[in-house]
Design a protein around this motif. Structure first.
Motif, mmCIF file in Angstrom:
data_model
loop_
_atom_site.group_PDB
_atom_site.id
_atom_site.type_symbol
_atom_site.label_atom_id
_atom_site.label_comp_id
_atom_site.label_asym_id
_atom_site.label_seq_id
_atom_site.Cartn_x
_atom_site.Cartn_y
_atom_site.Cartn_z
ATOM 1 N N GLY A 5 0.810 -1.213 0.000
ATOM 2 C CA GLY A 5 0.000 0.000 0.000
ATOM 3 C C GLY A 5 0.840 1.259 0.000
ATOM 4 O O GLY A 5 0.546 2.224 -0.712
ATOM 5 N N VAL A 6 1.914 1.263 0.770
ATOM 6 C CA VAL A 6 2.811 2.420 0.804
ATOM 7 C C VAL A 6 3.488 2.609 -0.552
ATOM 8 O O VAL A 6 3.611 3.735 -1.048
ATOM 9 N N VAL A 7 3.890 1.514 -1.181
ATOM 10 C CA VAL A 7 4.538 1.593 -2.495
ATOM 11 C C VAL A 7 3.568 2.137 -3.542
ATOM 12 O O VAL A 7 3.926 3.023 -4.325
ATOM 13 N N LEU A 8 2.346 1.622 -3.573
ATOM 14 C CA LEU A 8 1.366 2.104 -4.550
ATOM 15 C C LEU A 8 1.050 3.583 -4.345
ATOM 16 O O LEU A 8 1.001 4.352 -5.310
ATOM 17 N N THR A 9 0.849 3.978 -3.101
ATOM 18 C CA THR A 9 0.567 5.382 -2.822
ATOM 19 C C THR A 9 1.769 6.255 -3.161
ATOM 20 O O THR A 9 1.612 7.331 -3.732
ATOM 21 N N GLY A 10 2.956 5.783 -2.846
ATOM 22 C CA GLY A 10 4.162 6.544 -3.165
ATOM 23 C C GLY A 10 4.364 6.707 -4.660
ATOM 24 O O GLY A 10 4.741 7.788 -5.132
ATOM 25 N N LEU A 11 4.116 5.642 -5.418
ATOM 26 C CA LEU A 11 4.249 5.739 -6.868
ATOM 27 C C LEU A 11 3.237 6.707 -7.461
ATOM 28 O O LEU A 11 3.532 7.406 -8.447
ATOM 29 N N CYS A 12 2.056 6.782 -6.889
ATOM 30 C CA CYS A 12 1.060 7.753 -7.371
ATOM 31 C C CYS A 12 1.471 9.180 -7.027
ATOM 32 O O CYS A 12 1.261 10.098 -7.822
ATOM 33 N N LEU A 13 2.049 9.369 -5.859
ATOM 34 C CA LEU A 13 2.477 10.713 -5.468
ATOM 35 C C LEU A 13 3.664 11.190 -6.292
ATOM 36 O O LEU A 13 3.768 12.384 -6.604
ATOM 37 N N VAL A 14 4.551 10.285 -6.649
ATOM 38 C CA VAL A 14 5.725 10.644 -7.454
ATOM 39 C C VAL A 14 5.320 10.915 -8.897
ATOM 40 O O VAL A 14 5.922 11.740 -9.579
ATOM 41 N N GLY A 15 4.296 10.227 -9.377
ATOM 42 C CA GLY A 15 3.833 10.431 -10.744
ATOM 43 C C GLY A 15 4.105 9.270 -11.669
ATOM 44 O O GLY A 15 3.875 9.368 -12.871
ATOM 45 N N LYS A 16 4.596 8.168 -11.138
ATOM 46 C CA LYS A 16 4.859 6.990 -11.964
ATOM 47 C C LYS A 16 3.556 6.307 -12.388
ATOM 48 O O LYS A 16 3.474 5.741 -13.465
#
Length: 91
Positions: A18-29
């Motif tokens: 969940g942290v990885v998915l949210t982080g990737l969305c915040l970064v823009g990937k």
């Protein structure tokens, strides 16, 4: 023991995913906000499961209650009866 180390590892996995998915969305990937929502839900599931597992391990009264609910013959009978009716209705 109902809540073993495999369940603990799985809860940590959901939290990290969940942290990885949210982080990737915040970064823009990842462009879709759906992944951010799924990540938030997985974070929530991971945290809730970790709380339940730590409560089970630390509180003997809660541990006894959960073990009784899982191993009680009446509950097993009701589970089997509901499975049989569900299978009968679906088939």
């Amino acid at each position: 023991m109902y809540y073993d180390n495999k369940r603990l590892a799985l809860s940590i996995f959901w939290l990290v995913l969940g942290v990885v998915l949210t982080g990737l969305c915040l970064v823009g990937k990842l462009d879709s906000s759906v992944y951010s929502g799924i990540g938030g839900v997985l974070i929530g599931i991971g945290i809730c499961r970790l709380i339940v597992i730590t409560r089970y391990r630390r509180d003997p009264g809660y541990k006894e209650t959960v073990d009784t609910k899982i191993n009680d013959e009446r509950n097993r009978f009701l589970r089997m009866k509901s499975w049989s009716w569900t299978g009968y209705i679906i088939v």
